[in-house]
Write an enzyme that holds these catalytic residues in place. Structure first.
Site, mmCIF file in Angstrom:
data_model
loop_
_atom_site.group_PDB
_atom_site.id
_atom_site.type_symbol
_atom_site.label_atom_id
_atom_site.label_comp_id
_atom_site.label_asym_id
_atom_site.label_seq_id
_atom_site.Cartn_x
_atom_site.Cartn_y
_atom_site.Cartn_z
ATOM 1 N N ASP A 71 -6.649 1.657 3.842
ATOM 2 C CA ASP A 71 -5.275 1.204 3.589
ATOM 3 C C ASP A 71 -4.675 1.857 2.352
ATOM 4 O O ASP A 71 -3.452 1.866 2.184
ATOM 5 C CB ASP A 71 -5.230 -0.323 3.446
ATOM 6 C CG ASP A 71 -5.509 -1.039 4.760
ATOM 7 O OD1 ASP A 71 -5.032 -0.559 5.806
ATOM 8 O OD2 ASP A 71 -6.214 -2.052 4.738
ATOM 9 N N HIS A 123 0.828 -1.211 0.000
ATOM 10 C CA HIS A 123 0.000 0.000 0.000
ATOM 11 C C HIS A 123 0.862 1.261 0.000
ATOM 12 O O HIS A 123 0.645 2.192 0.784
ATOM 13 C CB HIS A 123 -0.947 0.000 1.209
ATOM 14 C CG HIS A 123 -1.901 -1.161 1.232
ATOM 15 N ND1 HIS A 123 -2.921 -1.284 0.307
ATOM 16 C CD2 HIS A 123 -1.991 -2.239 2.056
ATOM 17 C CE1 HIS A 123 -3.600 -2.390 0.566
ATOM 18 N NE2 HIS A 123 -3.056 -2.993 1.602
#
Length: 297
Positions: free
Chosen positions: A186, A13
């Protein structure tokens, strides 16, 4: 401490974290991100966790709608003679579909909003009208959010930061005690006022609205999440181990899409675009396409 030559194959991420991106670049590791590996149009290593997070989202939302948690006190399915909760799911992918199905199963009125009309038609056909579908635009989102008791954000652009589709002004029109659950946190979150929270301290108030923005929602159910993730990732890990990262990526374009960084340079366009301003990156020096990296590996 990671070092040059090592392979990092995990959820990264990077588009949501300048700190993590800089650490990856400084260490010069070969970084493969579960969340950007593809198989056709699917994201096979993200899908299991999307399913878990999607199924958890209505449960978390329903709990925080209770008055004891500061919510409006609306029961998802209502009872005869009372109204059901209105649930809006923004993003009709794997997580959004899972959220919609669970919310509908709890008896709520559910709307799913997505930009892809083909996907909306697929959801309508699969679930035989149990999920109302709406095309994604600012007007439809604003109107749906205004009447929602629970909004679930599950917008995804693979590898890139999530777009902020629900503005602070939209949230102000919601009833007091309404709840917003941001599955996309996220990747930076898809609500304007979203910021990461934890399982230990999952919510915060903006005015009289409750935000649930727990990073790594699947971490709350580790037995299920670990088994589901291992089922999906193990075949890829075995191929990288047996063929080497370059050999495995050369034989699988979908796995190659997982390469986010190598030897101090970014290889994923979405990550580079998200981080270029924050880290003052230069395309000529800090970005190399995957094909060029593999050609020189």
């Amino acid at each position: 401490q990671m070092r040059e030559g090592q392979i990092l194959f995990a959820y990264l991420h990077l588009a949501a974290s300048a700190e993590c991106t800089q650490a990856i670049l400084d260490s010069k590791v070969t970084a493969l991100a579960y969340e950007t590996v593809t198989r056709g149009r699917a994201l096979p290593l993200l899908a299991p966790m999307s399913q878990v997070a999607g199924r958890l989202a209505p449960v978390a939302g329903a709990y925080h709608l209770t008055q004891s948690q500061g919510g409006s006190g609306v029961l998802m399915g209502g009872v005869p003679g009372t109204r059901r909760a209105n649930v809006v799911v923004i993003g009709g992918g794997v997580a959004g579909e899972a959220a919609g199905v669970i919310a509908a199963g709890m008896g709520a009125n559910v709307k799913v909003i997505d930009l892809n009309l083909e996907r909306l038609a697929e959801l309508d056909k699969t679930h035989q009208g149990r999920l109302d579908t709406l095309a994604s635009n600012a007007m439809n989102i604003a109107e749906a959010v205004a009447d929602a008791d629970l909004v679930i954000g599950s917008v995804l652009i693979p590898g890139a930061a999530a777009p902020k589709l629900v503005t602070a002004e939209m949230v102000e029109t919601m009833r007091p005690g309404s709840v917003l659950v941001d599955i996309a946190i996220d990747q930076g979150g898809c609500f304007e006022n979203s910021r990461p929270t934890t399982h230990q301290d999952p919510t915060y108030l903006v005015g009289d609205k409750i935000y649930y923005c727990v990073s790594n929602m699947p971490g709350g159910v580790p037995q299920t999440s670990t088994a589901a993730l291992t089922n999906a990732t193990l075949p890829y890990i075995q191929r990288v181990a047996s063929q080497g990262w370059a050999g495995a990526l050369s034989h699988d374009a979908g796995l190659a899409a997982g390469l986010n960084a190598h030897n101090g340079q970014l290889a994923h366009r979405g990550v580079f675009d998200a981080m270029s301003d924050q880290l003052s990156l230069d395309e000529a020096q800090d970005f190399t396409p995957v094909e060029d990296i593999l050609a020189n590996a």
